[in-house]
Design a protein around this motif. Structure first.
Motif, PDB file in Angstrom:
ATOM      1  N   LEU A  11      12.304   3.022  -1.987  1.00  0.00           N
ATOM      2  CA  LEU A  11      11.544   4.188  -1.541  1.00  0.00           C
ATOM      3  C   LEU A  11      12.389   5.071  -0.632  1.00  0.00           C
ATOM      4  O   LEU A  11      12.410   6.298  -0.788  1.00  0.00           O
ATOM      5  N   ILE A  12      13.110   4.421   0.304  1.00  0.00           N
ATOM      6  CA  ILE A  12      13.918   5.209   1.248  1.00  0.00           C
ATOM      7  C   ILE A  12      14.972   6.016   0.497  1.00  0.00           C
ATOM      8  O   ILE A  12      15.150   7.215   0.739  1.00  0.00           O
ATOM      9  N   VAL A  13      15.643   5.353  -0.458  1.00  0.00           N
ATOM     10  CA  VAL A  13      16.683   6.048  -1.224  1.00  0.00           C
ATOM     11  C   VAL A  13      16.072   7.215  -2.001  1.00  0.00           C
ATOM     12  O   VAL A  13      16.582   8.348  -1.972  1.00  0.00           O
ATOM     13  N   LEU A  14      14.957   6.950  -2.696  1.00  0.00           N
ATOM     14  CA  LEU A  14      14.331   7.998  -3.503  1.00  0.00           C
ATOM     15  C   LEU A  14      13.834   9.150  -2.631  1.00  0.00           C
ATOM     16  O   LEU A  14      13.985  10.322  -2.971  1.00  0.00           O
ATOM     17  N   ALA A  15      13.238   8.791  -1.463  1.00  0.00           N
ATOM     18  CA  ALA A  15      12.704   9.834  -0.583  1.00  0.00           C
ATOM     19  C   ALA A  15      13.840  10.719  -0.080  1.00  0.00           C
ATOM     20  O   ALA A  15      13.718  11.951  -0.038  1.00  0.00           O
ATOM     21  N   LEU A  22      11.278  15.164 -13.678  1.00  0.00           N
ATOM     22  CA  LEU A  22      11.541  14.370 -12.470  1.00  0.00           C
ATOM     23  C   LEU A  22      10.270  13.678 -11.998  1.00  0.00           C
ATOM     24  O   LEU A  22      10.289  12.499 -11.625  1.00  0.00           O
ATOM     25  N   CYS A  23       9.161  14.392 -12.005  1.00  0.00           N
ATOM     26  CA  CYS A  23       7.894  13.830 -11.548  1.00  0.00           C
ATOM     27  C   CYS A  23       7.509  12.624 -12.415  1.00  0.00           C
ATOM     28  O   CYS A  23       7.127  11.569 -11.901  1.00  0.00           O
ATOM     29  N   ALA A  24       7.642  12.783 -13.739  1.00  0.00           N
ATOM     30  CA  ALA A  24       7.288  11.685 -14.640  1.00  0.00           C
ATOM     31  C   ALA A  24       8.204  10.485 -14.423  1.00  0.00           C
ATOM     32  O   ALA A  24       7.752   9.336 -14.434  1.00  0.00           O
ATOM     33  N   LEU A  25       9.505  10.758 -14.204  1.00  0.00           N
ATOM     34  CA  LEU A  25      10.445   9.654 -13.994  1.00  0.00           C
ATOM     35  C   LEU A  25      10.103   8.876 -12.726  1.00  0.00           C
ATOM     36  O   LEU A  25      10.133   7.644 -12.715  1.00  0.00           O
ATOM     37  N   LEU A  26       9.776   9.601 -11.649  1.00  0.00           N
ATOM     38  CA  LEU A  26       9.412   8.919 -10.403  1.00  0.00           C
ATOM     39  C   LEU A  26       8.161   8.065 -10.619  1.00  0.00           C
ATOM     40  O   LEU A  26       8.089   6.918 -10.159  1.00  0.00           O
ATOM     41  N   ALA A  27       7.182   8.629 -11.338  1.00  0.00           N
ATOM     42  CA  ALA A  27       5.980   7.843 -11.632  1.00  0.00           C
ATOM     43  C   ALA A  27       6.351   6.614 -12.454  1.00  0.00           C
ATOM     44  O   ALA A  27       5.783   5.533 -12.264  1.00  0.00           O
ATOM     45  N   GLY A  28       7.340   6.778 -13.357  1.00  0.00           N
ATOM     46  CA  GLY A  28       7.794   5.652 -14.162  1.00  0.00           C
ATOM     47  C   GLY A  28       8.379   4.538 -13.304  1.00  0.00           C
ATOM     48  O   GLY A  28       8.164   3.357 -13.578  1.00  0.00           O
ATOM     49  N   VAL A  29       9.127   4.909 -12.250  1.00  0.00           N
ATOM     50  CA  VAL A  29       9.670   3.902 -11.326  1.00  0.00           C
ATOM     51  C   VAL A  29       8.525   3.085 -10.724  1.00  0.00           C
ATOM     52  O   VAL A  29       8.578   1.851 -10.651  1.00  0.00           O
ATOM     53  N   PHE A  66      19.079  -7.187   3.866  1.00  0.00           N
ATOM     54  CA  PHE A  66      19.193  -7.017   5.332  1.00  0.00           C
ATOM     55  C   PHE A  66      17.806  -7.085   5.992  1.00  0.00           C
ATOM     56  O   PHE A  66      17.500  -6.344   6.917  1.00  0.00           O
ATOM     57  N   GLY A  67      16.932  -7.935   5.468  1.00  0.00           N
ATOM     58  CA  GLY A  67      15.605  -8.078   6.073  1.00  0.00           C
ATOM     59  C   GLY A  67      14.614  -7.002   5.685  1.00  0.00           C
ATOM     60  O   GLY A  67      13.473  -7.024   6.112  1.00  0.00           O
ATOM     61  N   ILE A  68      15.062  -6.022   4.869  1.00  0.00           N
ATOM     62  CA  ILE A  68      14.128  -4.985   4.427  1.00  0.00           C
ATOM     63  C   ILE A  68      13.755  -5.270   2.970  1.00  0.00           C
ATOM     64  O   ILE A  68      14.648  -5.506   2.158  1.00  0.00           O
ATOM     65  N   PRO A  69      12.486  -5.262   2.640  1.00  0.00           N
ATOM     66  CA  PRO A  69      12.098  -5.553   1.256  1.00  0.00           C
ATOM     67  C   PRO A  69      12.743  -4.560   0.288  1.00  0.00           C
ATOM     68  O   PRO A  69      12.830  -3.361   0.592  1.00  0.00           O
ATOM     69  N   THR A  70      13.173  -5.048  -0.872  1.00  0.00           N
ATOM     70  CA  THR A  70      13.863  -4.193  -1.837  1.00  0.00           C
ATOM     71  C   THR A  70      13.050  -2.948  -2.221  1.00  0.00           C
ATOM     72  O   THR A  70      13.608  -1.851  -2.274  1.00  0.00           O
ATOM     73  N   PRO A  71      11.739  -3.081  -2.509  1.00  0.00           N
ATOM     74  CA  PRO A  71      10.985  -1.879  -2.863  1.00  0.00           C
ATOM     75  C   PRO A  71      11.032  -0.813  -1.766  1.00  0.00           C
ATOM     76  O   PRO A  71      11.088   0.381  -2.056  1.00  0.00           O
ATOM     77  N   VAL A  72      11.043  -1.261  -0.510  1.00  0.00           N
ATOM     78  CA  VAL A  72      11.086  -0.294   0.594  1.00  0.00           C
ATOM     79  C   VAL A  72      12.425   0.438   0.593  1.00  0.00           C
ATOM     80  O   VAL A  72      12.480   1.663   0.804  1.00  0.00           O
ATOM     81  N   ASN A 125       0.803  -1.234   0.000  1.00  0.00           N
ATOM     82  CA  ASN A 125       0.000   0.000   0.000  1.00  0.00           C
ATOM     83  C   ASN A 125       0.827   1.271   0.000  1.00  0.00           C
ATOM     84  O   ASN A 125       0.327   2.317  -0.372  1.00  0.00           O
ATOM     85  N   VAL A 126       2.074   1.197   0.481  1.00  0.00           N
ATOM     86  CA  VAL A 126       2.817   2.437   0.689  1.00  0.00           C
ATOM     87  C   VAL A 126       3.777   2.744  -0.456  1.00  0.00           C
ATOM     88  O   VAL A 126       3.700   3.816  -1.051  1.00  0.00           O
ATOM     89  N   VAL A 127       4.646   1.792  -0.792  1.00  0.00           N
ATOM     90  CA  VAL A 127       5.806   2.113  -1.630  1.00  0.00           C
ATOM     91  C   VAL A 127       5.418   2.773  -2.951  1.00  0.00           C
ATOM     92  O   VAL A 127       5.881   3.858  -3.276  1.00  0.00           O
ATOM     93  N   MET A 128       4.523   2.109  -3.706  1.00  0.00           N
ATOM     94  CA  MET A 128       4.239   2.629  -5.054  1.00  0.00           C
ATOM     95  C   MET A 128       3.544   3.975  -5.002  1.00  0.00           C
ATOM     96  O   MET A 128       3.896   4.908  -5.729  1.00  0.00           O
ATOM     97  N   LEU A 129       2.565   4.081  -4.101  1.00  0.00           N
ATOM     98  CA  LEU A 129       1.869   5.371  -3.967  1.00  0.00           C
ATOM     99  C   LEU A 129       2.848   6.456  -3.525  1.00  0.00           C
ATOM    100  O   LEU A 129       2.816   7.584  -4.037  1.00  0.00           O
ATOM    101  N   ALA A 130       3.740   6.095  -2.596  1.00  0.00           N
ATOM    102  CA  ALA A 130       4.660   7.095  -2.059  1.00  0.00           C
ATOM    103  C   ALA A 130       5.608   7.628  -3.133  1.00  0.00           C
ATOM    104  O   ALA A 130       5.897   8.820  -3.170  1.00  0.00           O
ATOM    105  N   ILE A 131       6.065   6.754  -4.032  1.00  0.00           N
ATOM    106  CA  ILE A 131       7.006   7.214  -5.066  1.00  0.00           C
ATOM    107  C   ILE A 131       6.298   8.185  -6.017  1.00  0.00           C
ATOM    108  O   ILE A 131       6.844   9.227  -6.383  1.00  0.00           O
ATOM    109  N   VAL A 132       5.044   7.867  -6.381  1.00  0.00           N
ATOM    110  CA  VAL A 132       4.279   8.811  -7.212  1.00  0.00           C
ATOM    111  C   VAL A 132       4.084  10.126  -6.459  1.00  0.00           C
ATOM    112  O   VAL A 132       4.238  11.221  -7.015  1.00  0.00           O
TER     113      VAL A 132
END
Lengths: 343, 329
Positions: free
Chosen positions: B183-187, B230-237, B174-180, B55-62
């Motif tokens: 998100l942390i790196v992008l944020a 930048l906005c479009a690229l993040l949405a692309g991710v 390290f026990g953290i899901p890759t998508p998360v 619920n979080v990662v994809m919405l958050a990147i957009v």
């Protein structure tokens, strides 16, 4: 003030450069404008020549009929944009209007199927529509929430309530009123087309022919000046949201009559409604939203879809061409506006 | 005018001001506590993991992309198109047998084209961001319908690349899901860009006072183009993550992010007195929406009532924040 300072510092060579730049810009504007007019004329001419029956009275009335629902909704949206100002993020906007229509349609169809008469069902639908509008008004005017956000939250509430009421199914409906709307006609024009004609006439007269409408423009254009002139800004802004809810309720009755049912998915109309209301601004000389401009853009969108249908072009093209035309028309007007500003 | 007089004045209203400022945080805490009591599974690691990944990662990147655009005083209604186009090209390339790297590059390239198109329309043709991106949204919808003969989904049958990419969406570091982690790196990157860099200052200036920004010598068209790209690229991710997760491309599915992302970003603006968007605020907004959705599901509300519940809760949070701040002034 910063503009005059800036101008004073501009040297002669810069001025020449600027003149050359503006000349190029004017030439570009001319090309784009002529191109757009030519494109528009070409599309319509193509429809007239190649689309069988495009110009027949029957077909043109059909277009008006098909535009009725979008038109009524777009009037509500236009009123909100007039009263709230057309700033993108802080101005007036009603994102809940399409979802509100879905909720009203669900209420109307459900009450009819439970055996309540037309009178009660219509009253209930209009009451629900105006209540949702009033909720928007309270949020925007009373609590000061940004219209974009407030109506977004209300959109979720309305859409969720519609789903709860109908369990995401089609609720069939029939009644004397619906029968009249579907098959009734007067002077050779069908009832649905009359609905749009009468509604348009009322809206245009109220907004553009009365002092009430003038005050509404004042409130949207310059709230502080309107307040100083003794106009109750909160009342006028609230009024536009309740009116928008009323429009949603009227549109819901039209949509139930067209489909003989309330169907899920009415929220998808939102973007078309926004497009119609915003596209309408290009038909006014000062680029403000007007009811007449909204009517023209609704009919324009209707003619476009109709022409494609008659030509047997895949309906998948309609959205794209509509989008491209919106961009084209708006680009031209922004060029026109630019050259006006430089004069 | 003195500082102490100012302090005295503000002291009286500071309680309300405090409540207004932190109403989103307070509401967030209250909601978490409520669901923790109401549903025993809510606070379990498995559930929180599920909320984060689904619920979080994809919405958050957009929403991060929209945060940049809204900071610049604009809006991007076409983020859904960027999501979809990236997803479509990514899946089409993989289905045609290209490697994952080519797929990702193609997907991001497709999103980049959407962003450049927006940038040209807004900065060269002077179309307002609202109308420009609305037009692109319509064109994007048609393009997808035409490319998929009316909206047929494309499924990735299990092959080398498909498995590899599904694995990336499902693995953990390290026990953290890759998508998360993504998100942390992008944020973090967007945070530094928006709040710590020269570019960020320009963006904020354009959002606060477009005219002044222009006369101060900021190259508004160039910076604004960058914002939309930048906005479009993040949405692309997000589009690529979406396809990698569900192993398919479903036409017109990106639009579901639009209203939620706008909502999350604007909920985030209630954190600041000037109502400026911020990365932290946006992430909080996304978390709030995701937690409410998940919590209502666990408490046993059906999908239809969830939507009502989210609407009402968001409405109440906004009412508290805006209403209290108005009273504090």
């Amino acid at each position: 003030m910063s503009a005059t300072v800036f101008h004073a510092e501009v040297g002669v060579s810069d001025e020449k450069q600027a003149a050359a730049k503006s000349a190029r810009r004017r030439f570009g504007a001319l090309v784009v404008r002529l191109g757009a007019i030519a494109a528009f004329a070409a599309i319509m001419a193509y429809f007239v020549i190649f689309a069988p029956g495009f110009t027949s009275t029957f077909n043109l009335i059909n277009v008006v009929e098909q535009s009725a629902i979008l038109g009524v909704l777009a009037y509500g949206m236009t009123a909100v944009i007039i009263g709230g100002g057309s700033n993108v993020t802080e101005g007036g906007i009603d994102l809940s209007i399409a979802a509100n229509m879905g909720l009203c349609a669900a209420v109307y169809a459900t009450l009819l199927s439970m055996g309540y008469g037309d009178f009660l069902s219509v009253i209930a639908a209009i009451a629900v529509g105006m209540a949702v509008g009033a909720l928007n008004a309270v949020a925007v005017v009373g609590l000061g929430i940004l219209p974009l956000l407030a109506t977004l939250a209300v959109l979720n509430v309305a859409a969720g309530m519609e789903l709860t009421l109908t369990q995401n199914t089609v609720v069939g409906a029939s009644s004397p009123l619906l029968g009249l709307l579907v098959s009734g006609s007067f002077l050779g024009i069908s009832a649905l087309a009359w609905a749009l004609i009468v509604f348009s006439a009322i809206m245009i007269v109220v907004v553009h022919g009365t002092s009430f409408g003038l005050r509404l423009y004042a409130v949207g254009g310059h709230p502080e000046a309107a307040r100083a002139a003794g106009i109750s800004v909160p009342f006028y802004v609230s009024f536009t949201y309740v009116l928008s809810g009323f429009c949603a309720a009227v549109a819901s009755i039209l949509t139930v009559s067209r489909l003989s049912a309330s169907t899920p998915g009415s929220g998808e109309l939102l973007l078309s409604v926004l497009a119609a209301a915003l596209l309408g601004t290009v038909f006014s000389r000062r680029f403000v939203p007007t009811m007449g401009g909204t009517l023209l853009s609704v009919l324009f969108i209707g003619l476009l879809a109709n022409g494609f249908q008659l030509l047997n072009v895949s309906s998948y093209w309609v959205n794209g061409v509509q989008g491209a035309l919106i961009l084209l028309v708006v680009a031209i007007t922004s060029f026109a506006r630019g050259s006006e500003g430089s004069r | 005018m003195s500082v102490s007089a100012n302090d005295n004045n503000s002291a009286k209203v500071s309680v309300r001001g405090f409540l207004a400022k932190y109403s989103v945080l307070i509401a967030f805490a209250a909601i978490v506590i409520f669901f923790a009591i109401a549903s025993p599974t809510f606070l379990t690691p498995a559930n929180l993991f599920n909320v984060l990944v689904n619920n979080v990662v994809m919405l958050a990147i957009v929403a991060l992309g929209l945060t940049i655009v809204i900071s610049s005083g604009g809006i991007d209604l076409s983020v859904g198109v960027s999501v979809d186009m990236a997803s479509m090209i990514f899946v089409m390339l993989l289905a045609a047998g290209y490697s994952g790297v080519v797929g990702v590059a193609g997907g991001l390239g497709a999103a980049l084209i959407v962003g450049i198109l927006n940038a040209i329309l807004i900065t060269r043709l002077n179309i307002s961001p609202f109308l420009a991106t609305l037009g692109v949204l319509f064109i994007g919808q048609s393009t997808q319908q035409l490319a998929t003969s009316g909206g047929q989904p494309i499924y990735l049958t299990s092959g080398y690349a498909a498995d590899q990419f599904n694995a990336i969406a499902r693995t953990a570091l390290f026990g953290i899901p890759t998508p998360v982690i993504m998100l942390i790196v992008l944020a973090l990157a967007v945070h530094l860009l928006l709040h710590r860099s020269v570019f960020g200052r320009y963006v904020q200036a354009m959002g606060a006072q477009p005219g002044v920004a222009w006369y101060s010598g900021i190259r508004v068209p160039r910076e604004l183009s960058m914002v939309h790209v930048l906005c479009a690229l993040l949405a692309g991710v997000t589009g690529i993550l979406l396809s990698a997760t569900v192993k398919s491309y479903v036409p017109l599915s990106g639009n579901a992010f639009l209203l939620d992302a706008i909502g999350a970003t604007f909920i985030g603006t209630t954190l600041s007195r000037e109502r400026k968007p911020s990365v932290i605020g946006t992430l909080l907004g996304v978390l709030l929406l995701a937690i409410v959705k998940n919590g209502l599901l666990l408490v046993g509300w059906n999908f239809y009532w969830q939507q009502v519940g989210i609407g009402v809760l968001v409405f109440l949070v906004l009412a508290a924040s805006f209403g209290l701040r108005r009273a504090a002034h």
